[in-house]
Design an enzyme around this catalytic site. Structure first.
Site, short mmCIF file in Angstrom:
data_model
loop_
_atom_site.label_atom_id
_atom_site.label_comp_id
_atom_site.label_asym_id
_atom_site.label_seq_id
_atom_site.Cartn_x
_atom_site.Cartn_y
_atom_site.Cartn_z
CG ASP A 175 -25.90 11.58 -74.60
OD1 ASP A 175 -25.59 12.53 -74.63
OD2 ASP A 175 -25.60 11.18 -75.32
CG ASP A 176 -24.10 15.73 -75.16
OD1 ASP A 176 -23.80 15.17 -74.41
OD2 ASP A 176 -23.12 15.61 -76.25
CB CYS A 186 -22.15 10.76 -70.35
SG CYS A 186 -22.50 12.46 -72.60
CE LYS A 208 -24.02 7.76 -73.36
NZ LYS A 208 -23.83 9.52 -74.18
CG HIS A 256 -21.04 6.40 -71.20
ND1 HIS A 256 -20.81 7.75 -71.44
CD2 HIS A 256 -19.55 6.04 -71.95
CE1 HIS A 256 -19.99 8.37 -71.37
NE2 HIS A 256 -19.14 7.01 -72.19
CG ASN A 274 -23.90 16.36 -70.74
OD1 ASN A 274 -23.13 15.69 -70.51
ND2 ASN A 274 -23.94 17.46 -72.08
CE LYS A 302 -20.27 16.17 -73.91
NZ LYS A 302 -20.48 15.02 -75.04
#
Length: 482
Positions: free
Chosen positions: A31-32, A69, A123, A125, A295, A311
């Site tokens: 994530d990120d 995301c 996650k 989301h 991302n 991002k």
């Protein structure tokens, strides 16, 4: 001689077994994670496990994701562009009554029809306001993780003010004035449908890798192939990590950057623990591992250098993601860098093909397995970065040309301008060549409009809906209010 013949027979039998048994698919999403935040791009990063897998597998040098995301996870799950599902604008916030629409079949649903045992760890989301939108109703046999977009790594709580929520992303065009300033906390952790309280002060990255290892050890992997969708919290904010991981980085780093780098190394260690479990179980030879970010890195602490942007932006730094594929058995060509164009929507048909299924031609994604495993030319020559009808911004790629509109640059304050870049000659997007190539601009606009004609309106909550939900929210993030 007898020993040699016995060994040969065993190898033949094992090969036949692998041919009949679909591969275990381990799909890992960071994530990120920034372009410059892995060891194969930046030797200052301590990521030995990821580096070894990447270098022994196939490093994907032109693997594209969405800018934030939720849209990326939509692509992974459906094989459809977000502008075809209504999730093209921003992320799903804790307060919003929206989700991945139920009419779209997910990859785990397809894999279950092929005999796979499907599990999500980490996650989600993609919406939770109704049970029908949650993971165990969308094709997963089990869920261990959280519904929302961000929370504490130890507390598993999200803490925001409403004014933070409606202004939390650069994607909001105009600031929205909200009088509510009261802070609220939501606990967000589930084991299947039940609220779950893990052992206190256990870092979420460790919790998720431990759960994956339990699934591997407890599964009958000789008769039932596994699909593990491991969506780590790392390295999304808040920036939290056990101190021992920070010690691998110089003390003169900024505190945010040093903590962030430690988070990357904790993620790397978790991936190493998972691959060790696959080896111990004896199933690594029948596995395909995909690793990707959702991302680009956040500008607070992540690094996407030498790419431009971060991002949330449509620059390469926000959308060109670090990724690799590793498999000791199923890759015909390995230990190389693949520079062919691949998009997040391609993972659905590609992995479905690997599992023995037949991808639906109605998908936006295309099967890229021969591109990845044999080094062939990409199965696509264009893709859509984004069509955001709320913010009126978009970007489109055809071969080496990238046309974009409505993206606030990091060098000036112009928003509503057309820009054209030759990504092969100018991968860092330094020279806008739109004015010199009007004919190319017009042709790419025409091609993009063919996609625009098929888009559905963005499903995006307004302030009144958010405010109403804010007032009735409880301390535990739970489905059942839409």
């Amino acid at each position: 001689m007898k020993l040699w013949i016995t060994s040969l027979i065993l190898n033949i039998l094992m090969t036949e077994c692998l041919a009949k048994m679909p591969p275990h698919i381990i799909f890992i999403v960071a994530d990120d994670l920034g372009w410059n935040d892995v060891g194969w791009h930046n030797p200052e990063m301590h990521t030995p496990n990821l580096d070894n897998l990447a270098r022994q597998g196939v490093i994907l040098d032109s693997s594209y994701v969405q800018q934030v995301c939720t849209p990326s996870r939509n692509c992974f799950m459906t094989g459809l562009y977000p502008f075809h599902t209504g999730l093209q604008h921003s992320i799903i916030k804790n307060y919003e009554a929206r989700a991945l629409p139920e009419q779209f079949e997910t990859l785990p649903e397809k894999l279950k029809t092929l005999g796979y045992s499907t599990h999500i760890i980490g996650k989600w989301h993609l919406g939770y306001c109704n049970w029908k939108y949650t993971p165990t109703y969308r094709g997963f046999d089990s869920f261990y993780g959280y519904y929302g977009g961000a929370e504490g790594y130890f507390s598993h709580k999200s803490k925001m003010r409403l004014s933070d929520v409606v202004n939390m992303t650069e994607e909001i065009i105009e600031p929205i004035q909200v009088n509510h300033v009261t802070k609220a906390k939501w606990y967000d952790f589930r084991f299947n449908k039940e609220v779950f309280y893990p052992k206190k002060r256990t870092y979420s990255t460790k919790l998720f890798s431990s759960r994956v290892i339990d699934i591997i050890n407890e599964s009958n992997t000789e008769t039932e192939p596994l699909y593990l969708y491991i969506a780590f919290q790392s390295v999304h904010g808040p920036f939290q990590v056990p101190k021992r991981y920070k010690k691998w980085y110089p003390a003169d780093m900024s505190e945010n950057r040093r903590t962030y780098c430690g988070m990357v190394s904790a993620l790397d260690e978790a991936v190493g623990d998972i691959t060790d479990a696959l080896e111990t179980k004896g199933i690594m030879d029948n596995a395909v591992i995909v690793f990707t970010t959702d991302n680009g890195g956040h500008y607070y602490a992540g690094s996407n250098l030498p790419l431009r942007g971060y991002k949330g932006s449509l620059w390469e730094g926000g959308t060109r993601g670090v990724a690799f594929v590793y498999s000791p058995t199923f890759l015909k060509k390995s230990s190389y860098v693949n520079k062919e164009m691949i998009h997040a929507v391609d993972w659905f048909p590609t992995l479905l093909h690997v599992a023995g299924g037949t991808p639906d031609r109605s998908l936006d994604g295309v099967n890229q397995w021969k591109t990845i495993s044999e080094g062939r030319r990409s199965s696509r020559e264009d893709f859509v970065y984004c069509i955001d009808d709320i913010q009126d911004r978009w970007a489109y790629r055809f071969r080496n040309f990238k046309l974009m509109y409505g993206q606030k640059p990091d060098l000036d304050n112009r928003w509503k301008v057309l820009r054209l870049f030759d990504i092969e000659k100018d991968p860092f997007e330094q020279e806008d060549i739109a004015e010199k190539n009007i004919d190319i601009v017009e042709e790419l606009k025409r091609m993009l409009n063919l996609y625009r004609d098929t888009q559905v309106p963005a499903n995006y909550s307004n302030v009144k809906e958010i405010t109403s939900l804010y007032r009735i929210s409880k301390t535990i993030l739970s489905p059942g209010w839409c």
